[in-house]
Design a protein around this motif. Structure first.
Motif, PDB file in Angstrom:
ATOM      1  N   LEU A   1       0.886  -1.324   0.019  1.00 57.58           N
ATOM      2  CA  LEU A   1      -0.103  -0.174   0.040  1.00 57.58           C
ATOM      3  C   LEU A   1       0.847   1.147   0.023  1.00 57.58           C
ATOM      4  O   LEU A   1       0.651   2.139  -0.620  1.00 57.58           O
ATOM      5  N   SER A   2       2.018   1.335   0.771  1.00 61.64           N
ATOM      6  CA  SER A   2       2.899   2.428   0.888  1.00 61.64           C
ATOM      7  C   SER A   2       3.443   2.739  -0.323  1.00 61.64           C
ATOM      8  O   SER A   2       3.553   3.825  -0.774  1.00 61.64           O
ATOM      9  N   TRP A   3       3.756   1.631  -1.205  1.00 60.02           N
ATOM     10  CA  TRP A   3       4.514   1.832  -2.566  1.00 60.02           C
ATOM     11  C   TRP A   3       3.448   2.493  -3.361  1.00 60.02           C
ATOM     12  O   TRP A   3       3.691   3.267  -4.291  1.00 60.02           O
ATOM     13  N   GLY A   4       2.164   1.793  -3.429  1.00 58.02           N
ATOM     14  CA  GLY A   4       1.030   2.490  -4.224  1.00 58.02           C
ATOM     15  C   GLY A   4       0.854   3.872  -3.927  1.00 58.02           C
ATOM     16  O   GLY A   4       0.702   4.606  -4.779  1.00 58.02           O
ATOM     17  N   VAL A   5       0.725   4.179  -2.764  1.00 59.68           N
ATOM     18  CA  VAL A   5       0.413   5.770  -2.273  1.00 59.68           C
ATOM     19  C   VAL A   5       1.468   6.522  -2.876  1.00 59.68           C
ATOM     20  O   VAL A   5       1.176   7.764  -3.412  1.00 59.68           O
ATOM     21  N   ALA A   6       2.836   6.108  -2.640  1.00 59.99           N
ATOM     22  CA  ALA A   6       4.048   6.974  -3.186  1.00 59.99           C
ATOM     23  C   ALA A   6       4.153   6.946  -4.556  1.00 59.99           C
ATOM     24  O   ALA A   6       4.248   8.133  -5.235  1.00 59.99           O
ATOM     25  N   PHE A   7       3.588   6.080  -5.279  1.00 61.73           N
ATOM     26  CA  PHE A   7       3.734   5.859  -6.901  1.00 61.73           C
ATOM     27  C   PHE A   7       2.505   7.158  -7.473  1.00 61.73           C
ATOM     28  O   PHE A   7       2.831   7.732  -8.215  1.00 61.73           O
ATOM     29  N   VAL A   8       1.359   6.849  -6.694  1.00 63.49           N
ATOM     30  CA  VAL A   8       0.290   7.659  -7.328  1.00 63.49           C
ATOM     31  C   VAL A   8       0.781   9.165  -6.898  1.00 63.49           C
ATOM     32  O   VAL A   8       0.681  10.126  -7.947  1.00 63.49           O
ATOM     33  N   LEU A   9       1.160   9.597  -5.841  1.00 60.63           N
ATOM     34  CA  LEU A   9       1.629  10.831  -5.537  1.00 60.63           C
ATOM     35  C   LEU A   9       2.636  11.499  -6.502  1.00 60.63           C
ATOM     36  O   LEU A   9       2.437  12.648  -6.997  1.00 60.63           O
ATOM     37  N   SER A  10       3.486  10.494  -6.730  1.00 55.59           N
ATOM     38  CA  SER A  10       4.682  11.050  -7.656  1.00 55.59           C
ATOM     39  C   SER A  10       4.190  11.284  -9.098  1.00 55.59           C
ATOM     40  O   SER A  10       4.495  12.176  -9.789  1.00 55.59           O
ATOM     41  N   VAL A  11       3.286  10.292  -9.497  1.00 53.21           N
ATOM     42  CA  VAL A  11       2.931  10.411 -10.920  1.00 53.21           C
ATOM     43  C   VAL A  11       1.927  11.529 -10.921  1.00 53.21           C
ATOM     44  O   VAL A  11       1.946  12.063 -12.264  1.00 53.21           O
ATOM     45  N   ALA A  12       1.116  11.699 -10.062  1.00 53.97           N
ATOM     46  CA  ALA A  12       0.103  13.045  -9.972  1.00 53.97           C
ATOM     47  C   ALA A  12       0.762  14.383  -9.805  1.00 53.97           C
ATOM     48  O   ALA A  12       0.477  15.094 -10.794  1.00 53.97           O
ATOM     49  N   LEU A  13       1.897  14.298  -9.054  1.00 54.45           N
ATOM     50  CA  LEU A  13       2.460  15.593  -8.791  1.00 54.45           C
ATOM     51  C   LEU A  13       3.458  16.026  -9.658  1.00 54.45           C
ATOM     52  O   LEU A  13       3.542  17.338  -9.923  1.00 54.45           O
ATOM     53  N   LEU A  14       3.992  15.246 -10.329  1.00 58.44           N
ATOM     54  CA  LEU A  14       5.147  15.706 -11.237  1.00 58.44           C
ATOM     55  C   LEU A  14       4.626  16.482 -12.171  1.00 58.44           C
ATOM     56  O   LEU A  14       5.073  17.658 -12.554  1.00 58.44           O
ATOM     57  N   PRO A  15       3.635  15.985 -13.316  1.00 57.71           N
ATOM     58  CA  PRO A  15       3.245  16.852 -14.421  1.00 57.71           C
ATOM     59  C   PRO A  15       2.270  18.051 -13.701  1.00 57.71           C
ATOM     60  O   PRO A  15       2.368  19.077 -14.385  1.00 57.71           O
ATOM     61  N   THR A  16       1.735  17.885 -12.711  1.00 59.59           N
ATOM     62  CA  THR A  16       1.028  18.911 -12.060  1.00 59.59           C
ATOM     63  C   THR A  16       1.864  20.135 -11.698  1.00 59.59           C
ATOM     64  O   THR A  16       1.612  21.270 -11.995  1.00 59.59           O
ATOM     65  N   THR A  17       2.905  19.735 -11.149  1.00 57.79           N
ATOM     66  CA  THR A  17       3.664  20.888 -10.933  1.00 57.79           C
ATOM     67  C   THR A  17       4.504  21.539 -11.789  1.00 57.79           C
ATOM     68  O   THR A  17       4.739  22.833 -12.024  1.00 57.79           O
ATOM     69  N   ILE A  18       4.650  20.802 -12.795  1.00 53.37           N
ATOM     70  CA  ILE A  18       5.461  21.503 -14.066  1.00 53.37           C
ATOM     71  C   ILE A  18       4.291  22.228 -14.749  1.00 53.37           C
ATOM     72  O   ILE A  18       4.777  23.495 -15.083  1.00 53.37           O
TER      73      ILE A  18
END
Length: 406
Positions: free
Chosen positions: A24-41
Protein backbone atom coordinates in the motif's frame (compact mmCIF):
# COMPACT_ATOMS: atom_id res chain seq x y z
CA UNK A 1 25.10 -9.09 15.96
CA UNK A 2 22.28 -7.81 13.77
CA UNK A 3 21.72 -9.82 10.62
CA UNK A 4 21.82 -8.32 7.14
CA UNK A 5 18.10 -8.96 6.81
CA UNK A 6 17.39 -6.89 9.94
CA UNK A 7 19.66 -4.04 8.80
CA UNK A 8 18.01 -3.78 5.39
CA UNK A 9 15.38 -1.00 5.42
CA UNK A 10 11.82 -2.15 5.08
CA UNK A 11 8.96 -0.38 3.31
CA UNK A 12 6.49 1.58 5.37
CA UNK A 13 4.80 0.68 7.60
CA UNK A 14 7.89 -1.07 8.99
CA UNK A 15 7.39 -4.71 9.90
CA UNK A 16 3.78 -4.94 8.74
CA UNK A 17 3.00 -8.57 8.11
CA UNK A 18 0.16 -8.52 5.55
CA UNK A 19 1.61 -8.20 2.06
CA UNK A 20 -1.11 -5.82 0.88
CA UNK A 21 -0.23 -3.41 3.70
CA UNK A 22 3.41 -3.37 2.65
CA UNK A 23 2.41 -2.77 -0.96
CA UNK A 24 0.00 0.00 0.00
CA UNK A 25 2.80 2.43 0.85
CA UNK A 26 4.45 1.85 -2.53
CA UNK A 27 1.10 2.38 -4.25
CA UNK A 28 0.40 5.67 -2.45
CA UNK A 29 3.92 6.98 -3.12
CA UNK A 30 3.68 6.02 -6.80
CA UNK A 31 0.30 7.71 -7.23
CA UNK A 32 1.54 10.90 -5.54
CA UNK A 33 4.69 11.02 -7.64
CA UNK A 34 2.87 10.38 -10.93
CA UNK A 35 0.15 12.91 -10.09
CA UNK A 36 2.35 15.67 -8.66
CA UNK A 37 5.16 15.59 -11.25
CA UNK A 38 3.22 16.83 -14.31
CA UNK A 39 0.94 18.96 -12.15
CA UNK A 40 3.89 20.81 -10.65
CA UNK A 41 5.42 21.49 -14.07
CA UNK A 42 2.11 22.73 -15.44
CA UNK A 43 1.30 24.99 -12.50
CA UNK A 44 4.78 26.50 -12.20
CA UNK A 45 5.02 27.28 -15.91
CA UNK A 46 1.44 28.20 -16.83
CA UNK A 47 0.23 29.89 -13.66
CA UNK A 48 3.40 31.26 -12.10
CA UNK A 49 5.30 31.90 -15.35
CA UNK A 50 8.45 30.09 -14.25
CA UNK A 51 10.98 28.93 -16.81
CA UNK A 52 10.12 25.43 -18.10
CA UNK A 53 13.58 24.02 -17.39
CA UNK A 54 13.62 25.30 -13.81
CA UNK A 55 10.03 24.16 -13.28
CA UNK A 56 10.85 20.68 -14.54
CA UNK A 57 13.91 20.43 -12.27
CA UNK A 58 11.87 21.56 -9.27
CA UNK A 59 9.06 19.14 -10.11
CA UNK A 60 11.43 16.19 -10.32
CA UNK A 61 13.18 17.01 -7.03
CA UNK A 62 9.88 17.65 -5.25
CA UNK A 63 7.87 14.65 -6.51
CA UNK A 64 10.25 11.82 -7.41
CA UNK A 65 11.81 11.49 -3.89
CA UNK A 66 8.39 10.51 -2.57
CA UNK A 67 9.21 7.01 -3.84
CA UNK A 68 12.41 7.10 -1.78
CA UNK A 69 10.34 8.08 1.25
CA UNK A 70 8.85 4.58 1.35
CA UNK A 71 12.23 3.17 2.41
CA UNK A 72 14.29 6.21 3.49
CA UNK A 73 11.85 8.98 4.46
CA UNK A 74 14.50 11.14 6.17
CA UNK A 75 16.75 11.16 3.08
CA UNK A 76 13.73 12.02 0.94
CA UNK A 77 12.91 14.88 3.32
CA UNK A 78 16.36 16.42 2.85
CA UNK A 79 15.83 16.53 -0.91
CA UNK A 80 12.20 17.66 -0.94
CA UNK A 81 12.67 20.23 1.82
CA UNK A 82 15.57 21.82 -0.02
CA UNK A 83 13.65 21.70 -3.31
CA UNK A 84 10.58 23.36 -1.76
CA UNK A 85 12.67 26.18 -0.30
CA UNK A 86 14.49 26.58 -3.61
CA UNK A 87 11.15 26.69 -5.42
CA UNK A 88 9.85 29.40 -3.10
CA UNK A 89 12.95 31.51 -3.75
CA UNK A 90 12.70 30.87 -7.50
CA UNK A 91 9.13 32.19 -7.54
CA UNK A 92 10.41 35.49 -6.17
CA UNK A 93 12.22 36.04 -9.48
CA UNK A 94 9.03 36.07 -11.58
CA UNK A 95 5.87 38.12 -11.53
CA UNK A 96 2.71 36.14 -10.89
CA UNK A 97 -0.83 37.01 -9.99
CA UNK A 98 -1.41 38.22 -6.45
CA UNK A 99 -4.18 35.70 -5.89
CA UNK A 100 -1.77 32.75 -6.18
CA UNK A 101 -0.34 30.92 -3.20
CA UNK A 102 3.20 31.48 -1.96
CA UNK A 103 5.73 30.16 -0.86
CA UNK A 104 4.31 26.71 -1.50
CA UNK A 105 1.81 26.02 -4.29
CA UNK A 106 -0.95 23.45 -3.52
CA UNK A 107 0.85 20.46 -5.05
CA UNK A 108 3.91 21.13 -2.87
CA UNK A 109 1.69 21.29 0.23
CA UNK A 110 0.18 17.90 -0.60
CA UNK A 111 3.58 16.30 -1.25
CA UNK A 112 5.14 17.72 1.90
CA UNK A 113 2.29 16.62 4.16
CA UNK A 114 2.48 13.11 2.71
CA UNK A 115 6.24 13.12 3.32
CA UNK A 116 5.70 14.16 6.96
CA UNK A 117 3.29 11.25 7.44
CA UNK A 118 5.95 8.87 6.11
CA UNK A 119 8.50 10.39 8.49
CA UNK A 120 6.16 9.89 11.44
CA UNK A 121 5.71 6.22 10.57
CA UNK A 122 9.45 5.52 10.62
CA UNK A 123 11.53 8.07 12.56
CA UNK A 124 11.82 8.56 16.35
CA UNK A 125 10.36 11.50 18.24
CA UNK A 126 13.59 13.47 18.36
CA UNK A 127 13.90 13.40 14.57
CA UNK A 128 10.26 14.38 14.10
CA UNK A 129 10.68 17.33 16.44
CA UNK A 130 13.78 18.47 14.55
CA UNK A 131 11.93 18.20 11.22
CA UNK A 132 9.01 20.27 12.50
CA UNK A 133 11.29 22.92 14.01
CA UNK A 134 13.19 23.18 10.73
CA UNK A 135 9.90 23.49 8.83
CA UNK A 136 8.55 26.14 11.19
CA UNK A 137 11.82 28.09 11.21
CA UNK A 138 12.11 28.22 7.42
CA UNK A 139 8.45 29.19 7.08
CA UNK A 140 8.89 32.04 9.55
CA UNK A 141 11.92 33.25 7.61
CA UNK A 142 10.15 33.06 4.23
CA UNK A 143 7.31 35.24 5.48
CA UNK A 144 9.67 38.23 5.50
CA UNK A 145 10.06 37.83 1.72
CA UNK A 146 6.39 37.28 0.89
CA UNK A 147 5.25 39.30 -2.16
CA UNK A 148 2.41 41.73 -1.56
CA UNK A 149 -1.06 40.40 -2.10
CA UNK A 150 -0.17 36.69 -2.18
CA UNK A 151 -1.90 34.10 -0.04
CA UNK A 152 0.61 32.82 2.50
CA UNK A 153 0.78 29.01 2.83
CA UNK A 154 3.70 28.80 5.25
CA UNK A 155 1.46 28.65 8.33
CA UNK A 156 -0.71 26.00 6.70
CA UNK A 157 2.33 23.85 5.89
CA UNK A 158 3.63 24.24 9.45
CA UNK A 159 0.32 23.15 10.99
CA UNK A 160 -0.50 20.34 8.55
CA UNK A 161 3.08 19.06 8.64
CA UNK A 162 3.00 18.97 12.44
CA UNK A 163 -0.32 17.12 12.44
CA UNK A 164 1.00 14.56 9.95
CA UNK A 165 4.16 14.05 12.01
CA UNK A 166 2.17 13.54 15.21
CA UNK A 167 -0.32 11.22 13.52
CA UNK A 168 2.40 9.10 11.91
CA UNK A 169 4.37 8.94 15.16
CA UNK A 170 1.29 7.88 17.12
CA UNK A 171 0.53 5.12 14.62
CA UNK A 172 4.14 3.93 14.69
CA UNK A 173 4.31 3.85 18.49
CA UNK A 174 0.98 2.03 18.68
CA UNK A 175 2.23 -0.59 16.24
CA UNK A 176 5.52 -0.96 18.14
CA UNK A 177 3.63 -1.40 21.41
CA UNK A 178 1.43 -4.09 19.86
CA UNK A 179 4.48 -5.82 18.36
CA UNK A 180 6.34 -5.83 21.67
CA UNK A 181 3.24 -7.14 23.42
CA UNK A 182 2.90 -9.95 20.87
CA UNK A 183 6.60 -10.82 21.27
CA UNK A 184 6.24 -10.85 25.05
CA UNK A 185 3.20 -13.10 24.82
CA UNK A 186 5.12 -15.45 22.54
CA UNK A 187 8.04 -15.53 24.97
CA UNK A 188 5.70 -16.08 27.91
CA UNK A 189 3.95 -18.92 26.11
CA UNK A 190 7.31 -20.54 25.31
CA UNK A 191 8.38 -20.16 28.93
CA UNK A 192 5.13 -21.71 30.14
CA UNK A 193 5.60 -24.65 27.79
CA UNK A 194 9.19 -25.05 28.92
CA UNK A 195 8.20 -24.85 32.60
CA UNK A 196 5.44 -27.39 32.05
CA UNK A 197 7.88 -29.75 30.37
CA UNK A 198 10.45 -29.35 33.16
CA UNK A 199 7.84 -29.89 35.88
CA UNK A 200 6.59 -33.03 34.20
CA UNK A 201 10.12 -34.34 33.74
CA UNK A 202 10.82 -33.68 37.42
CA UNK A 203 7.71 -35.62 38.38
CA UNK A 204 8.67 -38.52 36.13
CA UNK A 205 12.21 -38.45 37.56
CA UNK A 206 10.85 -38.65 41.10
CA UNK A 207 8.68 -41.61 40.22
CA UNK A 208 11.47 -43.40 38.36
CA UNK A 209 13.72 -42.68 41.33
CA UNK A 210 11.33 -44.65 43.52
CA UNK A 211 11.32 -47.57 41.10
CA UNK A 212 15.12 -47.64 40.69
CA UNK A 213 15.67 -47.13 44.41
CA UNK A 214 13.51 -50.14 45.14
CA UNK A 215 15.52 -52.37 42.81
CA UNK A 216 18.84 -51.06 44.10
CA UNK A 217 17.72 -51.69 47.68
CA UNK A 218 16.75 -55.25 46.80
CA UNK A 219 20.17 -55.82 45.19
CA UNK A 220 21.90 -54.49 48.29
CA UNK A 221 19.91 -56.68 50.67
CA UNK A 222 20.38 -59.80 48.55
CA UNK A 223 24.11 -59.24 48.24
CA UNK A 224 24.49 -58.55 51.97
CA UNK A 225 22.55 -61.66 53.00
CA UNK A 226 23.98 -64.04 50.40
CA UNK A 227 26.56 -65.39 52.86
CA UNK A 228 23.79 -66.31 55.31
CA UNK A 229 21.31 -67.71 52.82
CA UNK A 230 23.70 -69.79 50.73
CA UNK A 231 25.62 -72.59 52.49
CA UNK A 232 29.19 -73.39 51.53
CA UNK A 233 29.74 -70.13 49.69
CA UNK A 234 33.42 -69.84 48.68
CA UNK A 235 35.38 -66.90 50.15
CA UNK A 236 35.87 -65.39 46.70
CA UNK A 237 32.13 -65.46 46.09
CA UNK A 238 31.47 -63.92 49.51
CA UNK A 239 33.92 -61.15 48.71
CA UNK A 240 32.23 -60.62 45.33
CA UNK A 241 28.81 -60.32 46.95
CA UNK A 242 30.23 -57.91 49.50
CA UNK A 243 31.66 -55.81 46.68
CA UNK A 244 28.33 -55.86 44.83
CA UNK A 245 26.51 -54.75 47.98
CA UNK A 246 28.97 -51.91 48.55
CA UNK A 247 28.74 -50.75 44.94
CA UNK A 248 24.94 -50.90 44.98
CA UNK A 249 24.80 -49.01 48.26
CA UNK A 250 27.17 -46.34 46.95
CA UNK A 251 25.18 -46.00 43.69
CA UNK A 252 21.95 -45.74 45.64
CA UNK A 253 23.42 -42.96 47.77
CA UNK A 254 24.68 -41.05 44.73
CA UNK A 255 21.33 -41.37 43.02
CA UNK A 256 19.51 -40.10 46.06
CA UNK A 257 21.85 -37.13 46.36
CA UNK A 258 21.44 -36.24 42.69
CA UNK A 259 17.67 -36.60 42.63
CA UNK A 260 17.05 -35.40 46.16
CA UNK A 261 16.64 -31.85 44.91
CA UNK A 262 13.50 -33.00 43.11
CA UNK A 263 11.83 -33.89 46.40
CA UNK A 264 10.47 -30.82 48.09
CA UNK A 265 8.30 -30.65 51.14
CA UNK A 266 5.11 -30.85 49.07
CA UNK A 267 6.28 -34.11 47.46
CA UNK A 268 6.37 -36.17 50.65
CA UNK A 269 3.23 -38.01 49.67
CA UNK A 270 5.12 -39.49 46.70
CA UNK A 271 7.21 -41.63 49.05
CA UNK A 272 4.40 -44.20 48.93
CA UNK A 273 4.83 -47.17 46.56
CA UNK A 274 4.19 -46.15 42.97
CA UNK A 275 1.03 -47.52 41.30
CA UNK A 276 1.02 -49.95 38.39
CA UNK A 277 -1.36 -51.96 36.17
CA UNK A 278 -3.16 -53.46 39.17
CA UNK A 279 -4.25 -50.02 40.32
CA UNK A 280 -5.87 -48.98 37.03
CA UNK A 281 -9.08 -50.70 38.10
CA UNK A 282 -9.31 -48.32 41.06
CA UNK A 283 -9.01 -45.38 38.69
CA UNK A 284 -11.86 -46.75 36.62
CA UNK A 285 -14.06 -47.23 39.71
CA UNK A 286 -13.40 -43.67 40.87
CA UNK A 287 -14.25 -42.35 37.41
CA UNK A 288 -17.51 -44.30 37.36
CA UNK A 289 -18.41 -42.79 40.73
CA UNK A 290 -17.80 -39.37 39.15
CA UNK A 291 -20.60 -40.06 36.67
CA UNK A 292 -18.63 -41.32 33.68
CA UNK A 293 -19.60 -44.78 32.38
CA UNK A 294 -16.37 -46.66 31.73
CA UNK A 295 -15.87 -50.07 30.10
CA UNK A 296 -12.55 -51.52 31.29
CA UNK A 297 -10.48 -54.33 29.80
CA UNK A 298 -7.69 -55.09 32.31
CA UNK A 299 -4.31 -56.70 31.73
CA UNK A 300 -2.70 -59.11 34.20
CA UNK A 301 0.66 -59.35 32.43
CA UNK A 302 3.87 -58.90 34.40
CA UNK A 303 5.52 -55.72 33.19
CA UNK A 304 8.47 -53.65 34.41
CA UNK A 305 7.54 -51.22 37.16
CA UNK A 306 8.42 -48.20 35.02
CA UNK A 307 6.10 -49.41 32.26
CA UNK A 308 3.28 -50.15 34.70
CA UNK A 309 3.68 -46.74 36.33
CA UNK A 310 3.60 -44.94 32.97
CA UNK A 311 0.52 -46.89 31.86
CA UNK A 312 -1.23 -45.97 35.11
CA UNK A 313 -0.38 -42.27 34.71
CA UNK A 314 -1.53 -42.21 31.08
CA UNK A 315 -4.89 -43.74 31.97
CA UNK A 316 -5.16 -41.42 34.97
CA UNK A 317 -4.64 -38.31 32.89
CA UNK A 318 -6.88 -39.50 30.06
CA UNK A 319 -9.77 -40.23 32.44
CA UNK A 320 -9.23 -36.89 34.20
CA UNK A 321 -9.54 -35.16 30.83
CA UNK A 322 -12.80 -37.01 30.16
CA UNK A 323 -14.23 -35.86 33.49
CA UNK A 324 -13.10 -32.28 32.83
CA UNK A 325 -14.03 -31.87 29.18
CA UNK A 326 -16.63 -34.56 28.41
CA UNK A 327 -18.55 -35.31 31.62
CA UNK A 328 -20.89 -38.29 31.27
CA UNK A 329 -19.33 -39.49 28.00
CA UNK A 330 -19.16 -43.25 27.46
CA UNK A 331 -15.51 -44.29 27.75
CA UNK A 332 -13.50 -47.39 26.98
CA UNK A 333 -10.22 -48.23 28.70
CA UNK A 334 -8.18 -51.17 27.39
CA UNK A 335 -4.72 -52.34 28.47
CA UNK A 336 -3.13 -55.28 26.66
CA UNK A 337 0.30 -56.82 26.29
CA UNK A 338 1.39 -58.24 22.95
CA UNK A 339 4.93 -59.48 22.52
CA UNK A 340 7.32 -56.77 23.61
CA UNK A 341 4.75 -53.95 23.73
CA UNK A 342 2.08 -52.81 26.16
CA UNK A 343 -0.84 -51.01 24.52
CA UNK A 344 -2.91 -48.50 26.47
CA UNK A 345 -6.11 -47.26 24.83
CA UNK A 346 -8.58 -44.72 26.22
CA UNK A 347 -11.43 -43.67 23.93
CA UNK A 348 -14.40 -41.53 24.91
CA UNK A 349 -17.54 -40.62 23.00
CA UNK A 350 -18.86 -37.04 22.92
CA UNK A 351 -20.64 -35.96 26.12
CA UNK A 352 -24.42 -36.48 26.21
CA UNK A 353 -24.84 -32.75 26.80
CA UNK A 354 -22.15 -30.16 26.15
CA UNK A 355 -21.06 -28.68 29.50
CA UNK A 356 -22.35 -25.16 30.14
CA UNK A 357 -18.85 -24.14 31.23
CA UNK A 358 -15.54 -25.92 31.51
CA UNK A 359 -14.97 -27.60 34.87
CA UNK A 360 -11.48 -26.08 34.93
CA UNK A 361 -10.35 -22.68 33.73
CA UNK A 362 -6.85 -22.06 32.44
CA UNK A 363 -5.78 -25.60 31.59
CA UNK A 364 -1.99 -25.73 31.62
CA UNK A 365 -1.66 -28.63 29.22
CA UNK A 366 0.43 -30.74 31.63
CA UNK A 367 -1.46 -33.93 30.71
CA UNK A 368 -0.42 -34.41 27.09
CA UNK A 369 3.08 -33.16 27.85
CA UNK A 370 3.42 -35.76 30.60
CA UNK A 371 2.10 -38.52 28.36
CA UNK A 372 4.57 -37.69 25.60
CA UNK A 373 7.50 -37.57 28.02
CA UNK A 374 6.64 -40.92 29.59
CA UNK A 375 6.19 -42.60 26.24
CA UNK A 376 9.40 -41.07 24.91
CA UNK A 377 11.41 -42.26 27.90
CA UNK A 378 10.15 -45.79 27.36
CA UNK A 379 10.83 -45.78 23.61
CA UNK A 380 7.15 -46.04 22.69
CA UNK A 381 4.65 -44.13 20.59
CA UNK A 382 1.68 -41.93 21.47
CA UNK A 383 -1.31 -41.05 19.31
CA UNK A 384 -3.85 -38.52 20.61
CA UNK A 385 -6.54 -36.53 18.88
CA UNK A 386 -10.25 -35.92 18.37
CA UNK A 387 -12.52 -38.42 16.64
CA UNK A 388 -14.96 -37.66 13.80
CA UNK A 389 -17.94 -38.22 16.11
CA UNK A 390 -16.74 -35.58 18.58
CA UNK A 391 -14.97 -37.90 20.98
CA UNK A 392 -11.30 -38.22 21.82
CA UNK A 393 -8.72 -40.98 21.60
CA UNK A 394 -5.51 -41.64 23.50
CA UNK A 395 -3.42 -44.59 22.32
CA UNK A 396 0.02 -45.39 23.72
CA UNK A 397 2.38 -48.24 22.99
CA UNK A 398 5.11 -48.83 25.59
CA UNK A 399 8.15 -51.03 25.14
CA UNK A 400 8.32 -53.97 27.57
CA UNK A 401 11.94 -54.79 26.81
CA UNK A 402 13.94 -52.55 29.13
CA UNK A 403 16.93 -52.77 26.85
CA UNK A 404 14.95 -50.79 24.23
CA UNK A 405 14.42 -47.80 26.51
CA UNK A 406 16.34 -44.91 25.02
Amino acid sequence: MTSVEEQRPRPLPAGASPRWVRLLSWGVAFVLSVALLPTTIQVLTADYGLNAGIASALAVTQAAPLLLAVVHPLRAWYVIFAADVAGALALLTVDFAERLLWPFPPMEVVGYVGLCLALGLREPRRTLLAVWLATAGVNVGLRFFAPDGTSDTSTLVTILGGVALVLGGALRERYEAQRRLAEQETISEAERDRRTLLEERARIARELHDVVAHHMSVITVQADTAAYRLDGLPPDAQQEFTSIAATARESLGEMRRLLGVLRNEEARGELAPQPGLTRIGQLVEATVRAGVPVEFSPCDAEVPEAVGLSAYRIVQEALANVVRHAPGAATQVAVSADGDQLTVLVVNAPPPEPPAAPLEVGDTGHGLVGMRERVRLLGGTLDTGPLPNGGFRVAAQLQLNEGDFT
